[in-house]
Design a protein around this motif. Sequence first.
Motif, PDB file in Angstrom:
ATOM      1  N   ASP A   8       0.844  -1.196   0.000  1.00  0.00           N
ATOM      2  CA  ASP A   8       0.000   0.000   0.000  1.00  0.00           C
ATOM      3  C   ASP A   8       0.878   1.243   0.000  1.00  0.00           C
ATOM      4  OD1 ASP A   8      -2.301  -1.533   0.156  1.00  0.00           O
ATOM      5  OD2 ASP A   8      -2.350  -1.508   2.333  1.00  0.00           O
ATOM      6  N   LYS A   9       0.403   2.257  -0.699  1.00  0.00           N
ATOM      7  CA  LYS A   9       1.101   3.535  -0.708  1.00  0.00           C
ATOM      8  C   LYS A   9       0.421   4.404   0.341  1.00  0.00           C
ATOM      9  CE  LYS A   9       2.847   7.104  -3.798  1.00  0.00           C
ATOM     10  NZ  LYS A   9       2.880   7.600  -5.169  1.00  0.00           N
ATOM     11  N   ILE A  10       1.200   4.780   1.348  1.00  0.00           N
ATOM     12  CA  ILE A  10       0.659   5.515   2.492  1.00  0.00           C
ATOM     13  C   ILE A  10       1.339   6.870   2.577  1.00  0.00           C
ATOM     14  CG2 ILE A  10       0.448   5.527   5.008  1.00  0.00           C
ATOM     15  CD1 ILE A  10       0.427   2.453   4.872  1.00  0.00           C
ATOM     16  N   GLY A  11       0.552   7.889   2.880  1.00  0.00           N
ATOM     17  CA  GLY A  11       1.080   9.232   3.077  1.00  0.00           C
ATOM     18  C   GLY A  11       0.566   9.801   4.380  1.00  0.00           C
ATOM     19  N   VAL A  12       1.283  10.781   4.899  1.00  0.00           N
ATOM     20  CA  VAL A  12       0.908  11.436   6.147  1.00  0.00           C
ATOM     21  C   VAL A  12       0.884  12.935   5.917  1.00  0.00           C
ATOM     22  CG1 VAL A  12       1.589  11.846   8.541  1.00  0.00           C
ATOM     23  CG2 VAL A  12       1.915   9.599   7.529  1.00  0.00           C
ATOM     24  N   VAL A  13      -0.134  13.600   6.447  1.00  0.00           N
ATOM     25  CA  VAL A  13      -0.274  15.044   6.324  1.00  0.00           C
ATOM     26  C   VAL A  13      -0.370  15.644   7.716  1.00  0.00           C
ATOM     27  CG1 VAL A  13      -1.742  16.906   5.475  1.00  0.00           C
ATOM     28  CG2 VAL A  13      -1.453  14.860   4.113  1.00  0.00           C
ATOM     29  N   ASP A  14       0.407  16.687   7.960  1.00  0.00           N
ATOM     30  CA  ASP A  14       0.350  17.430   9.217  1.00  0.00           C
ATOM     31  C   ASP A  14      -0.722  18.512   9.049  1.00  0.00           C
ATOM     32  OD1 ASP A  14       0.707  19.058  11.415  1.00  0.00           O
ATOM     33  OD2 ASP A  14       2.897  19.103  11.261  1.00  0.00           O
ATOM     34  N   LEU A  15      -1.940  18.192   9.472  1.00  0.00           N
ATOM     35  CA  LEU A  15      -3.064  19.111   9.274  1.00  0.00           C
ATOM     36  C   LEU A  15      -2.887  20.416  10.039  1.00  0.00           C
ATOM     37  CD1 LEU A  15      -6.040  16.589   9.316  1.00  0.00           C
ATOM     38  CD2 LEU A  15      -5.104  17.813   7.365  1.00  0.00           C
ATOM     39  N   ASP A  16      -2.309  20.350  11.223  1.00  0.00           N
ATOM     40  CA  ASP A  16      -2.082  21.580  11.987  1.00  0.00           C
ATOM     41  C   ASP A  16      -1.165  22.526  11.213  1.00  0.00           C
ATOM     42  OD1 ASP A  16      -3.682  20.778  14.111  1.00  0.00           O
ATOM     43  OD2 ASP A  16      -2.003  19.867  15.195  1.00  0.00           O
ATOM     44  N   ARG A  17      -0.140  21.962  10.591  1.00  0.00           N
ATOM     45  CA  ARG A  17       0.778  22.788   9.796  1.00  0.00           C
ATOM     46  C   ARG A  17       0.058  23.373   8.584  1.00  0.00           C
ATOM     47  NH1 ARG A  17       5.728  20.712   6.307  1.00  0.00           N
ATOM     48  NH2 ARG A  17       6.280  22.715   5.400  1.00  0.00           N
ATOM     49  N   LEU A  18      -0.772  22.580   7.934  1.00  0.00           N
ATOM     50  CA  LEU A  18      -1.533  23.093   6.789  1.00  0.00           C
ATOM     51  C   LEU A  18      -2.423  24.255   7.213  1.00  0.00           C
ATOM     52  CD1 LEU A  18      -2.670  19.881   4.869  1.00  0.00           C
ATOM     53  CD2 LEU A  18      -0.788  21.427   4.318  1.00  0.00           C
ATOM     54  N   VAL A  19      -3.071  24.112   8.353  1.00  0.00           N
ATOM     55  CA  VAL A  19      -3.963  25.169   8.831  1.00  0.00           C
ATOM     56  C   VAL A  19      -3.155  26.420   9.181  1.00  0.00           C
ATOM     57  CG1 VAL A  19      -5.525  25.819  10.710  1.00  0.00           C
ATOM     58  CG2 VAL A  19      -5.785  23.607   9.588  1.00  0.00           C
ATOM     59  N   ARG A  20      -1.954  26.249   9.696  1.00  0.00           N
ATOM     60  CA  ARG A  20      -1.112  27.400  10.055  1.00  0.00           C
ATOM     61  C   ARG A  20      -0.481  28.072   8.845  1.00  0.00           C
ATOM     62  NH1 ARG A  20       1.341  23.823  13.570  1.00  0.00           N
ATOM     63  NH2 ARG A  20       3.176  23.889  12.256  1.00  0.00           N
ATOM     64  N   GLU A  21      -0.023  27.271   7.863  1.00  0.00           N
ATOM     65  CA  GLU A  21       0.842  27.809   6.815  1.00  0.00           C
ATOM     66  C   GLU A  21       0.198  27.982   5.444  1.00  0.00           C
ATOM     67  OE1 GLU A  21       4.476  25.565   6.603  1.00  0.00           O
ATOM     68  OE2 GLU A  21       4.736  25.587   8.784  1.00  0.00           O
ATOM     69  N   SER A  22      -0.973  27.492   5.241  1.00  0.00           N
ATOM     70  CA  SER A  22      -1.564  27.585   3.898  1.00  0.00           C
ATOM     71  C   SER A  22      -1.969  29.027   3.588  1.00  0.00           C
ATOM     72  CB  SER A  22      -2.779  26.662   3.792  1.00  0.00           C
ATOM     73  OG  SER A  22      -3.845  27.168   4.564  1.00  0.00           O
ATOM     74  N   PRO A  23      -1.962  29.382   2.311  1.00  0.00           N
ATOM     75  CA  PRO A  23      -2.411  30.719   1.917  1.00  0.00           C
ATOM     76  C   PRO A  23      -3.866  30.948   2.326  1.00  0.00           C
ATOM     77  CG  PRO A  23      -1.557  29.516   0.011  1.00  0.00           C
ATOM     78  CD  PRO A  23      -1.514  28.591   1.176  1.00  0.00           C
ATOM     79  N   GLN A  24      -4.648  29.890   2.308  1.00  0.00           N
ATOM     80  CA  GLN A  24      -6.051  30.007   2.706  1.00  0.00           C
ATOM     81  C   GLN A  24      -6.155  30.393   4.178  1.00  0.00           C
ATOM     82  OE1 GLN A  24      -4.632  27.664   0.866  1.00  0.00           O
ATOM     83  NE2 GLN A  24      -5.831  27.491  -1.001  1.00  0.00           N
ATOM     84  N   ALA A  25      -5.262  29.854   5.012  1.00  0.00           N
ATOM     85  CA  ALA A  25      -5.258  30.205   6.437  1.00  0.00           C
ATOM     86  C   ALA A  25      -4.867  31.663   6.618  1.00  0.00           C
ATOM     87  CB  ALA A  25      -4.304  29.304   7.204  1.00  0.00           C
ATOM     88  N   ASN A  26      -3.872  32.101   5.873  1.00  0.00           N
ATOM     89  CA  ASN A  26      -3.453  33.508   5.967  1.00  0.00           C
ATOM     90  C   ASN A  26      -4.571  34.441   5.528  1.00  0.00           C
ATOM     91  OD1 ASN A  26      -0.906  32.826   6.930  1.00  0.00           O
ATOM     92  ND2 ASN A  26      -0.054  32.660   4.885  1.00  0.00           N
ATOM     93  N   LYS A  27      -5.267  34.068   4.478  1.00  0.00           N
ATOM     94  CA  LYS A  27      -6.379  34.891   4.016  1.00  0.00           C
ATOM     95  C   LYS A  27      -7.498  34.924   5.053  1.00  0.00           C
ATOM     96  CE  LYS A  27      -9.475  35.738   0.204  1.00  0.00           C
ATOM     97  NZ  LYS A  27      -9.911  35.383  -1.124  1.00  0.00           N
TER      98      LYS A  27
END
Length: 186
Positions: free
Chosen positions: A34-53
């Motif tokens: 299986d191909k498995i990936g991990v995402v740090d959702l807290d980091r996405l919420v902090r650093e995404s352009p959408q969060a900044n907007k």
Amino acid sequence: MGIAAGVLYRFPAVLLAMALIAGVAGAQPTRTPDKIGVVDLDRLVRESPQANKAKQNMAQRFAKRKNALERASESLQSKIDRLKNQSEQMSDNERNGLESAIREDKHQLQLRQSQYNDDVSDAEQKELHAMRSELRKVIDDYAEKNGYDLILGDSVLYASDSVNITDSILQRLQQRSDDGKPEQNQ
């Protein structure tokens, strides 16, 4: 034919049966891992352009109320300082009136601050919900296009860099923001 001859006679049949069983067991289709990936959702919420907007929208939306609360707090502090510094020169009626005004202003300021905090909290929850919805869409799209079987998020305690796809998701979010795709606000 004796017992020993009977066992020897059946021995090739037993070996053949064992070989067939082993062959059938070994002939199971091999499955790719299986191909498995991990995402740090807290980091996405902090650093995404959408969060900044979202942060900018929140700051603009509540700026007037925040400034009004700050002015009211300064006014209250001014009255408290006046009472502290000039109470000995004031008449009893004047001092009692100022003390009463301070109590009333404190009460009103606390009510306004509480309402402000509730409104900001509600707005933040709406923004976060909309942002998480968009993040989910981007993550799902990325996983499908890149052949992932499983993407893990919030409750991952450790993930090596080889399975962490947070940077790739952030790049997708940046592209999405740059492309001007509609973002869900509130």
